[in-house]
Design a protein around this motif. Structure first.
Motif, PDB file in Angstrom:
ATOM      1  N   VAL A 255      93.357  38.518   9.220  1.00 36.01           N
ATOM      2  CA  VAL A 255      92.291  37.548   8.967  1.00 36.01           C
ATOM      3  C   VAL A 255      92.538  36.308   9.828  1.00 36.01           C
ATOM      4  CG1 VAL A 255      91.223  36.059   7.223  1.00 36.01           C
ATOM      5  CG2 VAL A 255      92.049  38.330   6.583  1.00 36.01           C
ATOM      6  N   VAL A 256      91.456  35.808  10.445  1.00 36.94           N
ATOM      7  CA  VAL A 256      91.552  34.562  11.192  1.00 36.94           C
ATOM      8  C   VAL A 256      90.856  33.490  10.358  1.00 36.94           C
ATOM      9  CG1 VAL A 256      90.935  33.335  13.304  1.00 36.94           C
ATOM     10  CG2 VAL A 256      91.551  35.748  13.412  1.00 36.94           C
ATOM     11  N   THR A 257      91.655  32.553   9.877  1.00 35.13           N
ATOM     12  CA  THR A 257      91.114  31.468   9.054  1.00 35.13           C
ATOM     13  C   THR A 257      90.464  30.421   9.956  1.00 35.13           C
ATOM     14  OG1 THR A 257      93.131  30.151   9.129  1.00 35.13           O
ATOM     15  CG2 THR A 257      92.965  31.819   7.366  1.00 35.13           C
ATOM     16  N   PRO A 258      89.622  29.557   9.399  1.00 34.34           N
ATOM     17  CA  PRO A 258      89.034  28.481  10.212  1.00 34.34           C
ATOM     18  C   PRO A 258      90.090  27.605  10.886  1.00 34.34           C
ATOM     19  CG  PRO A 258      87.850  28.671   8.143  1.00 34.34           C
ATOM     20  CD  PRO A 258      89.037  29.588   8.055  1.00 34.34           C
ATOM     21  N   GLN A 259      91.178  27.321  10.204  1.00 35.47           N
ATOM     22  CA  GLN A 259      92.245  26.510  10.793  1.00 35.47           C
ATOM     23  C   GLN A 259      92.893  27.253  11.968  1.00 35.47           C
ATOM     24  OE1 GLN A 259      95.371  25.335   8.116  1.00 35.47           O
ATOM     25  NE2 GLN A 259      96.551  24.333   9.731  1.00 35.47           N
ATOM     26  N   GLU A 260      93.164  28.538  11.785  1.00 31.69           N
ATOM     27  CA  GLU A 260      93.755  29.331  12.864  1.00 31.69           C
ATOM     28  C   GLU A 260      92.796  29.398  14.055  1.00 31.69           C
ATOM     29  OE1 GLU A 260      96.597  32.454  10.402  1.00 31.69           O
ATOM     30  OE2 GLU A 260      94.440  32.862  10.552  1.00 31.69           O
ATOM     31  N   TYR A 261      91.504  29.579  13.770  1.00 35.49           N
ATOM     32  CA  TYR A 261      90.525  29.607  14.855  1.00 35.49           C
ATOM     33  C   TYR A 261      90.535  28.283  15.621  1.00 35.49           C
ATOM     34  CZ  TYR A 261      86.331  29.038  17.518  1.00 35.49           C
ATOM     35  OH  TYR A 261      85.481  28.747  18.541  1.00 35.49           O
ATOM     36  N   GLU A 262      90.570  27.183  14.899  1.00 34.19           N
ATOM     37  CA  GLU A 262      90.560  25.864  15.541  1.00 34.19           C
ATOM     38  C   GLU A 262      91.763  25.706  16.465  1.00 34.19           C
ATOM     39  OE1 GLU A 262      88.842  22.457  16.662  1.00 34.19           O
ATOM     40  OE2 GLU A 262      87.949  23.858  15.234  1.00 34.19           O
ATOM     41  N   GLU A 263      92.933  26.158  16.015  1.00 28.56           N
ATOM     42  CA  GLU A 263      94.138  26.075  16.848  1.00 28.56           C
ATOM     43  C   GLU A 263      93.993  26.953  18.090  1.00 28.56           C
ATOM     44  OE1 GLU A 263      97.389  27.078  14.264  1.00 28.56           O
ATOM     45  OE2 GLU A 263      97.149  25.276  13.054  1.00 28.56           O
ATOM     46  N   ILE A 264      93.495  28.169  17.911  1.00 33.38           N
ATOM     47  CA  ILE A 264      93.284  29.088  19.040  1.00 33.38           C
ATOM     48  C   ILE A 264      92.269  28.486  20.009  1.00 33.38           C
ATOM     49  CG2 ILE A 264      92.361  31.347  19.696  1.00 33.38           C
ATOM     50  CD1 ILE A 264      93.554  32.388  17.003  1.00 33.38           C
ATOM     51  N   HIS A 265      91.174  27.967  19.468  1.00 32.54           N
ATOM     52  CA  HIS A 265      90.121  27.372  20.279  1.00 32.54           C
ATOM     53  C   HIS A 265      90.663  26.207  21.114  1.00 32.54           C
ATOM     54  CE1 HIS A 265      86.101  26.053  21.363  1.00 32.54           C
ATOM     55  NE2 HIS A 265      86.408  24.838  20.934  1.00 32.54           N
ATOM     56  N   ASN A 266      91.475  25.344  20.521  1.00 37.31           N
ATOM     57  CA  ASN A 266      92.058  24.214  21.252  1.00 37.31           C
ATOM     58  C   ASN A 266      92.971  24.679  22.375  1.00 37.31           C
ATOM     59  OD1 ASN A 266      90.713  22.296  19.713  1.00 37.31           O
ATOM     60  ND2 ASN A 266      92.389  22.079  18.247  1.00 37.31           N
ATOM     61  N   ILE A 267      93.762  25.710  22.112  1.00 36.25           N
ATOM     62  CA  ILE A 267      94.654  26.243  23.155  1.00 36.25           C
ATOM     63  C   ILE A 267      93.835  26.826  24.303  1.00 36.25           C
ATOM     64  CG2 ILE A 267      96.402  27.983  23.694  1.00 36.25           C
ATOM     65  CD1 ILE A 267      97.477  27.580  20.822  1.00 36.25           C
ATOM     66  N   PHE A 268      92.774  27.581  23.982  1.00 37.67           N
ATOM     67  CA  PHE A 268      91.935  28.147  25.040  1.00 37.67           C
ATOM     68  C   PHE A 268      91.249  27.055  25.861  1.00 37.67           C
ATOM     69  CE2 PHE A 268      91.481  32.374  22.609  1.00 37.67           C
ATOM     70  CZ  PHE A 268      92.535  32.928  23.321  1.00 37.67           C
ATOM     71  N   ASN A 269      90.849  25.964  25.219  1.00 39.14           N
ATOM     72  CA  ASN A 269      90.261  24.848  25.964  1.00 39.14           C
ATOM     73  C   ASN A 269      91.286  24.207  26.895  1.00 39.14           C
ATOM     74  OD1 ASN A 269      87.570  24.957  25.180  1.00 39.14           O
ATOM     75  ND2 ASN A 269      87.956  23.835  23.288  1.00 39.14           N
ATOM     76  N   GLN A 270      92.549  24.138  26.462  1.00 39.71           N
ATOM     77  CA  GLN A 270      93.602  23.622  27.340  1.00 39.71           C
ATOM     78  C   GLN A 270      93.770  24.528  28.557  1.00 39.71           C
ATOM     79  OE1 GLN A 270      97.004  23.497  24.727  1.00 39.71           O
ATOM     80  NE2 GLN A 270      96.691  21.343  24.207  1.00 39.71           N
ATOM     81  N   ILE A 271      93.706  25.841  28.327  1.00 35.61           N
ATOM     82  CA  ILE A 271      93.836  26.794  29.439  1.00 35.61           C
ATOM     83  C   ILE A 271      92.700  26.583  30.438  1.00 35.61           C
ATOM     84  CG2 ILE A 271      93.709  29.245  30.059  1.00 35.61           C
ATOM     85  CD1 ILE A 271      95.174  29.804  27.364  1.00 35.61           C
ATOM     86  N   ILE A 272      91.485  26.408  29.928  1.00 36.45           N
ATOM     87  CA  ILE A 272      90.330  26.178  30.799  1.00 36.45           C
ATOM     88  C   ILE A 272      90.518  24.895  31.605  1.00 36.45           C
ATOM     89  CG2 ILE A 272      87.855  25.610  30.799  1.00 36.45           C
ATOM     90  CD1 ILE A 272      87.652  27.552  28.321  1.00 36.45           C
ATOM     91  N   ASP A 273      90.969  23.826  30.945  1.00 37.19           N
ATOM     92  CA  ASP A 273      91.201  22.556  31.637  1.00 37.19           C
ATOM     93  C   ASP A 273      92.267  22.696  32.720  1.00 37.19           C
ATOM     94  OD1 ASP A 273      89.301  21.315  30.052  1.00 37.19           O
ATOM     95  OD2 ASP A 273      90.775  20.428  28.684  1.00 37.19           O
ATOM     96  N   LEU A 274      93.327  23.432  32.420  1.00 35.07           N
ATOM     97  CA  LEU A 274      94.388  23.617  33.410  1.00 35.07           C
ATOM     98  C   LEU A 274      93.913  24.469  34.578  1.00 35.07           C
ATOM     99  CD1 LEU A 274      97.347  24.055  30.929  1.00 35.07           C
ATOM    100  CD2 LEU A 274      97.064  22.192  32.574  1.00 35.07           C
ATOM    101  N   ALA A 275      93.098  25.470  34.315  1.00 33.09           N
ATOM    102  CA  ALA A 275      92.539  26.288  35.398  1.00 33.09           C
ATOM    103  C   ALA A 275      91.644  25.426  36.288  1.00 33.09           C
ATOM    104  CB  ALA A 275      91.766  27.466  34.822  1.00 33.09           C
ATOM    105  N   LYS A 276      90.856  24.556  35.689  1.00 32.10           N
ATOM    106  CA  LYS A 276      90.001  23.648  36.466  1.00 32.10           C
ATOM    107  C   LYS A 276      90.855  22.693  37.301  1.00 32.10           C
ATOM    108  CE  LYS A 276      85.975  23.660  33.400  1.00 32.10           C
ATOM    109  NZ  LYS A 276      85.177  22.852  32.463  1.00 32.10           N
TER     110      LYS A 276
END
Length: 162
Positions: free
Chosen positions: A119-140
């Motif tokens: 199960v992916v809880t809303p809190q877990e999703y938020e943490e995953i989402h923030n990490i993926f946004n960091q990856i996108i920023d670093l790729a840019k």
């Protein structure tokens, strides 16, 4: 306050193991005697160069052992970029890519942790989402550094053509 053993050893290496350079040459370059330079490189003495002289010694010898020891003490690695001066942008690209790789590893761990119970809880999703946004920023950031490097190259080619 004392320098740690690794730094003293690295300073010894700078004085005694810089290829093709001896203590006399280092002394001439920084305005000190050979004896003073040998004292700087003696790990049994608490006699060290000023920061200004240290920088001059490092630039003259090209020996980065002290910087490498400091980087290791602080949990970092000193990485050569294949050049200096104008090529400093390569380090930016490299750093952004390495940071992206580290962040991708963190994303892998977080996703694995989230899916452990199925199960992916809303809190877990938020943490995953923030990490993926960091990856996108670093790729840019890596892309922008590469773009600037390409623009510098094409500008130089255009100047040669003119």
């Amino acid at each position: 306050m004392e320098l740690n053993k690794q730094t003293k050893t690295a300073l010894w290496k700078m004085v005694h193991q810089s290829p093709g350079i001896d203590a006399t040459q280092i002394g001439e370059a920084v305005g000190d005697s050979q004896k003073t330079i040998l004292n700087y490189g003696n790990p049994n003495m608490d006699y060290f160069p000023s920061l200004k002289k240290f920088e001059a010694m490092m630039l003259f010898t090209g020996n980065v052992e002290v910087l490498r020891s400091w980087a290791h003490l602080m949990g970092h690695a000193l990485v050569p970029v294949g050049g200096a001066g104008e090529k400093h942008r390569e380090l930016s690209i490299f750093e952004a890519m390495m940071q992206q790789n580290i962040t991708t590893g963190q994303a892998n761990a977080k996703v694995y942790e989230a899916y452990e119970d199925g199960v992916v809880t809303p809190q877990e999703y938020e943490e995953i989402h923030n990490i993926f946004n960091q990856i996108i920023d670093l790729a840019k950031a890596a892309d922008q550094a590469a773009l600037k490097q390409m623009q510098r190259y094409t500008a130089a080619v255009e100047i040669e053509k003119a």
